[in-house]
Scaffold this motif. Sequence first.
Motif, PDB file in Angstrom:
ATOM      1  N   PRO A 276       0.811  -1.226   0.000  1.00 32.28           N
ATOM      2  CA  PRO A 276       0.000   0.000   0.000  1.00 32.28           C
ATOM      3  C   PRO A 276       0.843   1.275   0.000  1.00 32.28           C
ATOM      4  O   PRO A 276       1.706   1.458   0.848  1.00 32.28           O
ATOM      5  N   LYS A 277       0.573   2.143  -0.980  1.00 30.08           N
ATOM      6  CA  LYS A 277       1.381   3.374  -1.109  1.00 30.08           C
ATOM      7  C   LYS A 277       1.174   4.306   0.075  1.00 30.08           C
ATOM      8  O   LYS A 277       2.061   5.082   0.440  1.00 30.08           O
ATOM      9  N   GLU A 278      -0.016   4.232   0.720  1.00 33.84           N
ATOM     10  CA  GLU A 278      -0.316   5.158   1.829  1.00 33.84           C
ATOM     11  C   GLU A 278       0.539   4.902   3.065  1.00 33.84           C
ATOM     12  O   GLU A 278       0.588   5.720   3.986  1.00 33.84           O
ATOM     13  N   TYR A 279       1.214   3.757   3.134  1.00 30.85           N
ATOM     14  CA  TYR A 279       2.047   3.451   4.308  1.00 30.85           C
ATOM     15  C   TYR A 279       3.459   4.037   4.170  1.00 30.85           C
ATOM     16  O   TYR A 279       4.266   3.905   5.087  1.00 30.85           O
ATOM     17  N   ARG A 280       3.721   4.672   2.995  1.00 22.24           N
ATOM     18  CA  ARG A 280       5.025   5.343   2.848  1.00 22.24           C
ATOM     19  C   ARG A 280       4.898   6.737   3.447  1.00 22.24           C
ATOM     20  O   ARG A 280       4.439   7.670   2.801  1.00 22.24           O
ATOM     21  N   LEU A 281       5.306   6.874   4.691  1.00 11.66           N
ATOM     22  CA  LEU A 281       5.076   8.127   5.418  1.00 11.66           C
ATOM     23  C   LEU A 281       6.224   9.103   5.221  1.00 11.66           C
ATOM     24  O   LEU A 281       7.380   8.692   5.062  1.00 11.66           O
ATOM     25  N   ASP A 282       5.911  10.399   5.309  1.00 12.60           N
ATOM     26  CA  ASP A 282       6.971  11.417   5.315  1.00 12.60           C
ATOM     27  C   ASP A 282       7.784  11.234   6.592  1.00 12.60           C
ATOM     28  O   ASP A 282       7.233  11.062   7.669  1.00 12.60           O
ATOM     29  N   GLY A 283       9.099  11.270   6.439  1.00  9.77           N
ATOM     30  CA  GLY A 283       9.956  11.194   7.629  1.00  9.77           C
ATOM     31  C   GLY A 283      10.143   9.779   8.159  1.00  9.77           C
ATOM     32  O   GLY A 283      10.687   9.585   9.236  1.00  9.77           O
ATOM     33  N   MET A 284       9.663   8.786   7.424  1.00 12.96           N
ATOM     34  CA  MET A 284       9.861   7.396   7.872  1.00 12.96           C
ATOM     35  C   MET A 284      11.353   7.061   7.768  1.00 12.96           C
ATOM     36  O   MET A 284      11.986   7.367   6.759  1.00 12.96           O
ATOM     37  N   PRO A 285      11.934   6.459   8.821  1.00 15.59           N
ATOM     38  CA  PRO A 285      13.370   6.160   8.764  1.00 15.59           C
ATOM     39  C   PRO A 285      13.733   5.312   7.549  1.00 15.59           C
ATOM     40  O   PRO A 285      12.971   4.408   7.170  1.00 15.59           O
ATOM     41  N   ALA A 286      14.876   5.621   6.963  1.00 13.38           N
ATOM     42  CA  ALA A 286      15.313   4.911   5.741  1.00 13.38           C
ATOM     43  C   ALA A 286      15.447   3.415   5.993  1.00 13.38           C
ATOM     44  O   ALA A 286      15.162   2.599   5.109  1.00 13.38           O
ATOM     45  N   GLU A 287      15.839   3.039   7.230  1.00 17.08           N
ATOM     46  CA  GLU A 287      16.036   1.600   7.503  1.00 17.08           C
ATOM     47  C   GLU A 287      14.710   0.834   7.533  1.00 17.08           C
ATOM     48  O   GLU A 287      14.653  -0.338   7.190  1.00 17.08           O
ATOM     49  N   VAL A 288      13.621   1.525   7.924  1.00 19.16           N
ATOM     50  CA  VAL A 288      12.297   0.891   7.908  1.00 19.16           C
ATOM     51  C   VAL A 288      11.856   0.688   6.452  1.00 19.16           C
ATOM     52  O   VAL A 288      11.366  -0.379   6.076  1.00 19.16           O
ATOM     53  N   GLU A 289      12.077   1.709   5.654  1.00 19.62           N
ATOM     54  CA  GLU A 289      11.763   1.647   4.213  1.00 19.62           C
ATOM     55  C   GLU A 289      12.561   0.519   3.546  1.00 19.62           C
ATOM     56  O   GLU A 289      12.020  -0.265   2.751  1.00 19.62           O
TER      57      GLU A 289
ATOM     58  N   LEU B  68      -4.945   2.174  -0.249  1.00 21.29           N
ATOM     59  CA  LEU B  68      -5.906   2.145   0.867  1.00 21.29           C
ATOM     60  C   LEU B  68      -6.154   3.607   1.237  1.00 21.29           C
ATOM     61  O   LEU B  68      -5.597   4.124   2.201  1.00 21.29           O
ATOM     62  N   PRO B  69      -6.980   4.315   0.435  1.00 19.66           N
ATOM     63  CA  PRO B  69      -7.051   5.778   0.517  1.00 19.66           C
ATOM     64  C   PRO B  69      -7.477   6.352   1.876  1.00 19.66           C
ATOM     65  O   PRO B  69      -7.129   7.478   2.194  1.00 19.66           O
ATOM     66  N   HIS B  70      -8.217   5.583   2.676  1.00 20.44           N
ATOM     67  CA  HIS B  70      -8.705   6.157   3.939  1.00 20.44           C
ATOM     68  C   HIS B  70      -7.768   5.906   5.125  1.00 20.44           C
ATOM     69  O   HIS B  70      -8.105   6.224   6.258  1.00 20.44           O
ATOM     70  N   THR B  71      -6.575   5.371   4.829  1.00 20.39           N
ATOM     71  CA  THR B  71      -5.601   5.073   5.886  1.00 20.39           C
ATOM     72  C   THR B  71      -5.290   6.300   6.741  1.00 20.39           C
ATOM     73  O   THR B  71      -5.151   6.207   7.952  1.00 20.39           O
ATOM     74  N   LYS B  72      -5.202   7.468   6.090  1.00 20.72           N
ATOM     75  CA  LYS B  72      -4.791   8.679   6.831  1.00 20.72           C
ATOM     76  C   LYS B  72      -5.794   9.078   7.912  1.00 20.72           C
ATOM     77  O   LYS B  72      -5.466   9.827   8.821  1.00 20.72           O
ATOM     78  N   TYR B  73      -7.027   8.568   7.801  1.00 21.35           N
ATOM     79  CA  TYR B  73      -8.040   8.908   8.811  1.00 21.35           C
ATOM     80  C   TYR B  73      -8.131   7.860   9.928  1.00 21.35           C
ATOM     81  O   TYR B  73      -8.896   8.026  10.869  1.00 21.35           O
ATOM     82  N   ALA B  74      -7.361   6.772   9.778  1.00 23.53           N
ATOM     83  CA  ALA B  74      -7.514   5.646  10.715  1.00 23.53           C
ATOM     84  C   ALA B  74      -7.155   6.019  12.143  1.00 23.53           C
ATOM     85  O   ALA B  74      -7.891   5.706  13.077  1.00 23.53           O
ATOM     86  N   LEU B  75      -6.013   6.692  12.313  1.00 24.03           N
ATOM     87  CA  LEU B  75      -5.562   7.009  13.679  1.00 24.03           C
ATOM     88  C   LEU B  75      -6.523   7.963  14.399  1.00 24.03           C
ATOM     89  O   LEU B  75      -6.961   7.677  15.523  1.00 24.03           O
TER      90      LEU B  75
END
Length: 491
Positions: free
Chosen positions: A268-281, A303-310
């Motif tokens: 899922p592209k929505e799980y690529r977060l800004d600022g995610m550590p390079a080692e996690v990626e 998964l377009p609604h991921t950003k609203y999950a939290l």
Amino acid sequence: MTDLISMTIAEARNGLANKSFTSLELTDAHLAAIEAARALNAFVLETPDKARAMARAIDAKIAKGEGGPLAGIPLGIKDLFATKDVRTTACSKILGNFVPPYESTVTSQLWRDGAVMLGKLNNDEFAMGSSNETSCFGPVVNPWRREGSNTSLVPGGSSGGSASAVAALLCMGATATDTGGSIRQPAAFTATVGVKPTYGRCSRWGIVAFASSLDQAGPIARTVRDAAILMRSMAGHDPKDTTSVDRAVPDYEAAIGKSVKGMKIGIPKEYRLDGMPAEVEKLWTEGAAWLKAAGAELVDISLPHTKYALPAYYIVAPAEASSNLARYDGVRYGLRVPGRSIGEMYENTRAEGFGDEVRRRVMIGTYVLSAGYYDAYYLRAQKVRTLIKKDFEDCFAKGVNAILTPATPSAAFGVGEKGGADPVEMYLNDIFTVTVNMAGLPGIAVPAGKDAQGLPLGLQLIGRPFDEETLFSLGEVVEQAAGRFTPERWW
């Protein structure tokens, strides 16, 4: 002793069947390990006498050829599960020295299958937390440390005691619960395997409730196979739990080693977060490559609604918690702080009995359910939840068998490092895990590598409803590729 405690459940099961050692010897080795590891604060109650009595009884059964699937295996039990005649507190002052006169369905099934109880494990108070720092018994310490550092790290939460004890070889497996990531996040932080089953797969009866539409019991173990073995005993229909699903429990262990050739794995592209550590990626990319090498097909999904999950989760969960925790009032059981009137007694008991995080969530929950705000918050969050569920359904309808994501946005952090001034900082730890609870899906966290400081990182696989078997097959591919790793003993 070290040999006895370093075995997996599968290895111990074979050793017990071959009479290489007894359950009592296995139990004694673990009790000694627990005693030597009190610095971790993983256990809030040790039950050595009960453990030895259970082990002796099981040894007698094994001698007659009557042992069950978990005969003689020593386990730790999260302090959220009611254990008959053994103190159960949910790690909250408000439950005081509550001793239940009944057994939770999940633990009763473990004892039915021959498991041995070593004691009760620490957790965040009422399972509210992502670091196991909100327990009234104090924080749990992760057996892992950063290379060259003595800083105490959190084991994740809320099932921190379960993850820490399994990683430190204090028990062969543990029960845990997952409301927004409380099995998978601690598993990722401690290099253990954590399974959050499909909602309704394991009975919630006899487990202290946090958010009833999200809570689900599951195992934490050292290997994918061990998790499958435990899951088979924990799962099953329970007429005492109206949300429990009446369908046969498969032999999860049989899924281990099955070919994953031709399976479609969604990224899922929505799980690529800004600022995610390079080692996690990097780890995520590596995990995808391992599955591809095993014959699986990788597909990009949305998964377009991921950003609203939290935000939706932090409305639904506190709302249900405020309702569930209304029963703790000092009248029938647990702590009672006197007052001049019954209203004052309620106030005094709850003010003294609940910790800061629990009070915070009860207040948020009461607010979002109050007149004039119900539609604006709670109802809207439930609508968002439906959209999140539909995102997953759409992907599975297109032939996707499972979804691969990181388990956590980072490795374990230091005790006291996060959430002090801003609780949202702590809530962000659940960013990859809450969608699974909101949609009622199964998820597994498997150790997949280490960060630059030598701390474990995990990958998460999300499956179709009631298709945990696919997750065990895929999880084992990741486990075989990554190898197993254990912390260096310092305690």
